[in-house]
Design a protein around this motif. Structure first.
Motif, PDB file in Angstrom:
ATOM      1  N   ALA A 214      40.518  51.894  22.552  1.00  4.82           N
ATOM      2  CA  ALA A 214      41.110  51.066  23.613  1.00  4.82           C
ATOM      3  C   ALA A 214      41.804  51.953  24.647  1.00  4.82           C
ATOM      4  CB  ALA A 214      42.117  50.087  23.005  1.00  4.82           C
ATOM      5  N   PHE A 215      42.472  52.987  24.185  1.00  6.90           N
ATOM      6  CA  PHE A 215      43.215  53.874  25.077  1.00  6.90           C
ATOM      7  C   PHE A 215      42.255  54.647  25.990  1.00  6.90           C
ATOM      8  CE2 PHE A 215      46.010  57.833  25.461  1.00  6.90           C
ATOM      9  CZ  PHE A 215      46.819  57.265  26.436  1.00  6.90           C
ATOM     10  N   MET A 216      41.108  55.058  25.458  1.00 10.90           N
ATOM     11  CA  MET A 216      40.155  55.795  26.288  1.00 10.90           C
ATOM     12  C   MET A 216      39.541  54.882  27.355  1.00 10.90           C
ATOM     13  SD  MET A 216      40.629  58.764  25.441  1.00 10.90           S
ATOM     14  CE  MET A 216      39.431  59.696  26.378  1.00 10.90           C
ATOM     15  N   LEU A 217      39.306  53.622  26.980  1.00 10.17           N
ATOM     16  CA  LEU A 217      38.821  52.669  27.987  1.00 10.17           C
ATOM     17  C   LEU A 217      39.851  52.538  29.102  1.00 10.17           C
ATOM     18  CD1 LEU A 217      37.339  49.920  25.647  1.00 10.17           C
ATOM     19  CD2 LEU A 217      36.078  51.079  27.456  1.00 10.17           C
TER      20      LEU A 217
ATOM     21  N   ASN B  91      42.067  54.700  29.986  1.00 12.42           N
ATOM     22  CA  ASN B  91      42.107  55.932  30.780  1.00 12.42           C
ATOM     23  C   ASN B  91      40.960  56.006  31.789  1.00 12.42           C
ATOM     24  OD1 ASN B  91      44.426  57.032  29.666  1.00 12.42           O
ATOM     25  ND2 ASN B  91      43.327  57.901  27.933  1.00 12.42           N
ATOM     26  N   LEU B  92      39.916  55.206  31.555  1.00 16.18           N
ATOM     27  CA  LEU B  92      38.811  55.168  32.518  1.00 16.18           C
ATOM     28  C   LEU B  92      38.933  53.963  33.453  1.00 16.18           C
ATOM     29  CD1 LEU B  92      35.636  56.234  30.491  1.00 16.18           C
ATOM     30  CD2 LEU B  92      37.117  57.608  31.927  1.00 16.18           C
ATOM     31  N   GLY B  93      40.076  53.301  33.421  1.00 15.08           N
ATOM     32  CA  GLY B  93      40.321  52.239  34.391  1.00 15.08           C
ATOM     33  C   GLY B  93      40.095  50.826  33.888  1.00 15.08           C
ATOM     34  N   HIS B  94      39.768  50.679  32.600  1.00 19.91           N
ATOM     35  CA  HIS B  94      39.616  49.330  32.053  1.00 19.91           C
ATOM     36  C   HIS B  94      41.000  48.786  31.707  1.00 19.91           C
ATOM     37  CE1 HIS B  94      35.200  49.551  31.020  1.00 19.91           C
ATOM     38  NE2 HIS B  94      35.482  50.817  31.190  1.00 19.91           N
ATOM     39  N   PRO B  95      41.224  47.478  31.901  1.00 21.72           N
ATOM     40  CA  PRO B  95      42.515  46.941  31.452  1.00 21.72           C
ATOM     41  C   PRO B  95      42.609  47.061  29.929  1.00 21.72           C
ATOM     42  CG  PRO B  95      41.151  45.222  32.452  1.00 21.72           C
ATOM     43  CD  PRO B  95      40.340  46.476  32.466  1.00 21.72           C
ATOM     44  N   LEU B  96      43.778  47.426  29.451  1.00 23.76           N
ATOM     45  CA  LEU B  96      43.937  47.696  28.019  1.00 23.76           C
ATOM     46  C   LEU B  96      43.936  46.422  27.172  1.00 23.76           C
ATOM     47  CD1 LEU B  96      44.447  49.871  25.905  1.00 23.76           C
ATOM     48  CD2 LEU B  96      46.850  49.822  26.485  1.00 23.76           C
ATOM     49  N   GLY B  97      44.439  45.341  27.763  1.00 30.59           N
ATOM     50  CA  GLY B  97      44.675  44.129  26.990  1.00 30.59           C
ATOM     51  C   GLY B  97      43.506  43.634  26.177  1.00 30.59           C
TER      52      GLY B  97
ATOM     53  N   GLU C 164      32.986  59.006  24.979  1.00 26.31           N
ATOM     54  CA  GLU C 164      31.582  58.655  25.176  1.00 26.31           C
ATOM     55  C   GLU C 164      31.408  57.138  25.168  1.00 26.31           C
ATOM     56  OE1 GLU C 164      30.135  61.313  26.285  1.00 26.31           O
ATOM     57  OE2 GLU C 164      28.407  59.940  26.479  1.00 26.31           O
ATOM     58  N   LYS C 165      32.038  56.503  24.162  1.00 31.47           N
ATOM     59  CA  LYS C 165      31.957  55.038  24.043  1.00 31.47           C
ATOM     60  C   LYS C 165      32.510  54.386  25.306  1.00 31.47           C
ATOM     61  CE  LYS C 165      33.191  54.118  19.383  1.00 31.47           C
ATOM     62  NZ  LYS C 165      34.030  53.371  18.450  1.00 31.47           N
ATOM     63  N   ALA C 166      33.636  54.923  25.775  1.00 26.12           N
ATOM     64  CA  ALA C 166      34.286  54.336  26.957  1.00 26.12           C
ATOM     65  C   ALA C 166      33.406  54.520  28.193  1.00 26.12           C
ATOM     66  CB  ALA C 166      35.659  54.965  27.166  1.00 26.12           C
ATOM     67  N   LYS C 167      32.785  55.712  28.312  1.00 23.76           N
ATOM     68  CA  LYS C 167      31.932  55.967  29.484  1.00 23.76           C
ATOM     69  C   LYS C 167      30.735  55.030  29.510  1.00 23.76           C
ATOM     70  CE  LYS C 167      32.656  60.843  30.578  1.00 23.76           C
ATOM     71  NZ  LYS C 167      32.140  62.182  30.292  1.00 23.76           N
ATOM     72  N   ASN C 168      30.281  54.640  28.320  1.00 23.84           N
ATOM     73  CA  ASN C 168      29.118  53.765  28.236  1.00 23.84           C
ATOM     74  C   ASN C 168      29.467  52.281  28.310  1.00 23.84           C
ATOM     75  OD1 ASN C 168      27.261  55.849  28.076  1.00 23.84           O
ATOM     76  ND2 ASN C 168      27.655  56.131  25.887  1.00 23.84           N
ATOM     77  N   THR C 169      30.737  51.991  28.526  1.00 23.84           N
ATOM     78  CA  THR C 169      31.138  50.586  28.637  1.00 23.84           C
ATOM     79  C   THR C 169      31.258  50.237  30.116  1.00 23.84           C
ATOM     80  OG1 THR C 169      32.414  50.855  26.612  1.00 23.84           O
ATOM     81  CG2 THR C 169      32.895  48.899  27.931  1.00 23.84           C
TER      82      THR C 169
END
Ligand SMILES: Cc1ncc(C[n+]2csc(CCOP(=O)(O)OP(=O)(O)O)c2C)c(N)n1
Ligand SMILES: [Mg+2]
Length: 334
Positions: free
Chosen positions: A82-85, A87-93, A294-299
């Motif tokens: 969740a934190f990596m998402l 950090n890539l600009g996704h809302p954490l919630g 990697e997971k976050a980049k692919n989301t």
């Protein structure tokens, strides 16, 4: 209160090493332009990890400020994803899945303290077991939210633990300019609750203080304010240059009390840690972070998801904003 046993101490140190290693990697990723601004955890590991290990993850909630996420591993590997998402600009919630009892980070100082009190009060009204722990900094303690929430929690005897991480700085403001009080813990007297000061470089002492506060909370005795004193070893964030204001002698003295060094020394002396173990844990930390990145980049980024999770049922105003956002994006995103 019991101190952590040898096995718990090993797990605490492992989480501290993972947090420090991953923080170093995050710093580099930000410098490479791969992620946004981050606030390093360096120097805060013993407090954050020691506190979290004193909680019952199934019943107790944690509300982090913004420096804590890498230290919350005990609540599940999903926290890093969740934190990596984020950090890539996704809302954490939307990314901390049920039933993990961690509320998204709060950047607005002290804003999570009233949430923590509301959550704790609600739990006691519903006879839910457990306690709520909210992290905030010395700087956040100057906000009205802290005083309002502390006062109400004292009156309601809400099962909440206020954990003030005094890292001696609020960006470039030293604690001497933050408060004229003897300590941050002493502010508890205005709320009619106990105030405790703890050496935040020693995770066993933090564990003990949080265990005691938790015991009070779950037994209907109300809140505790803990001031855990550490030293911020890194910059405030990747957007800061601490060499402009942190006295270098003060920083070198603090580095000698680095919480990782002292615990590593103690564990090695007692044959509970080795260089091989250190390498293995550091390797794991980096691999796990690469995987999460990697997971976050692919989301795919979904800008409108910033409007999710605000209310159980979306309000009319939010629905209008969602429609406007989707229209302005020209249907390119959901
Ligand atoms: C309400 C509010 N005011 C100001 C800021 C800007 N700001 C961001 S971090 C920070 C310092 C916070 O210091 P502290 O609470 O001690 O936490 P630390 O960064 O030291 O962990 C400030 C003033 C903010 N985020 N929110
Ligand atoms: Mg601070």
């Amino acid at each position: 209160m019991p101190k952590p046993n040898d096995n718990q101490l090993q797990m605490i140190f492992e989480d501290m090493v993972i947090a420090r290693t991953q923080a170093g990697r995050l710093w580099n990723l930000q410098r490479q332009g791969q992620i946004g601004t981050i606030a390093p955890i360096d120097g805060h590991e013993a407090t954050i990890v020691g506190a979290v290990h004193a909680l019952e993850t199934e019943s107790d909630w944690v509300l982090p400020q913004y420096r804590e996420p890498l230290g919350l591993r005990r609540y599940g590997p999903e926290i890093l994803d969740a934190f990596m998402l984020y950090n890539l600009g996704h809302p954490l919630g939307g990314h901390i899945p049920d039933p993990i009892k961690v509320v998204p980070s709060q950047i607005s100082l002290a804003a999570s303290i009233p949430h923590a009190v509301g959550l704790a009060w609600g739990m006691s009204l519903k006879n839910d077991p457990g306690a709520v722990l909210v992290f905030f900094g010395d700087g956040a303690s100057s906000e009205g939210d802290f005083y309002e929430a502390g006062n109400l929690a004292g009156v309601l005897k809400a099962p909440v633990i206020f954990l003030c991480v005094n890292n001696q700085w609020a960006i470039s403001t030293p604690t001497s300019l933050q408060t004229a009080a003897d300590s941050f813990a002493s502010k508890s007297s205005a709320f009619g609750i106990p105030g405790v000061q703890v050496d935040g470089n020693d995770p066993s002492l933090v564990f003990e203080a949080v265990s005691e506060a938790r015991e009070r909370a779950v037994n209907g005795k109300g809140p505790t304010l803990i001031e855990s004193t550490v030293y911020r070893l890194g910059a405030h964030t990747t957007a800061d240059d601490p060499t402009r204001y942190v006295p270098s002698e003060e920083l070198s003295a603090a580095k000698k009390r680095d919480p990782l060094l002292s615990l590593q020394k103690e564990l090695k002396k007692r044959n509970l840690w080795s260089d091989e173990k250190q390498n293995e844990v550091e390797k794991y930390a980096l691999e796990r972070m690469d995987e999460a990145l990697e997971k976050a980049k692919n989301t795919p980024l979904q800008p409108s998801s910033v409007l999710d999770h605000c209310f159980e049922t979306e309000t009319l105003r939010l629905s209008k904003q969602r429609k406007y956002l989707l229209e302005s994006l020209g249907g390119a995103h959901e």
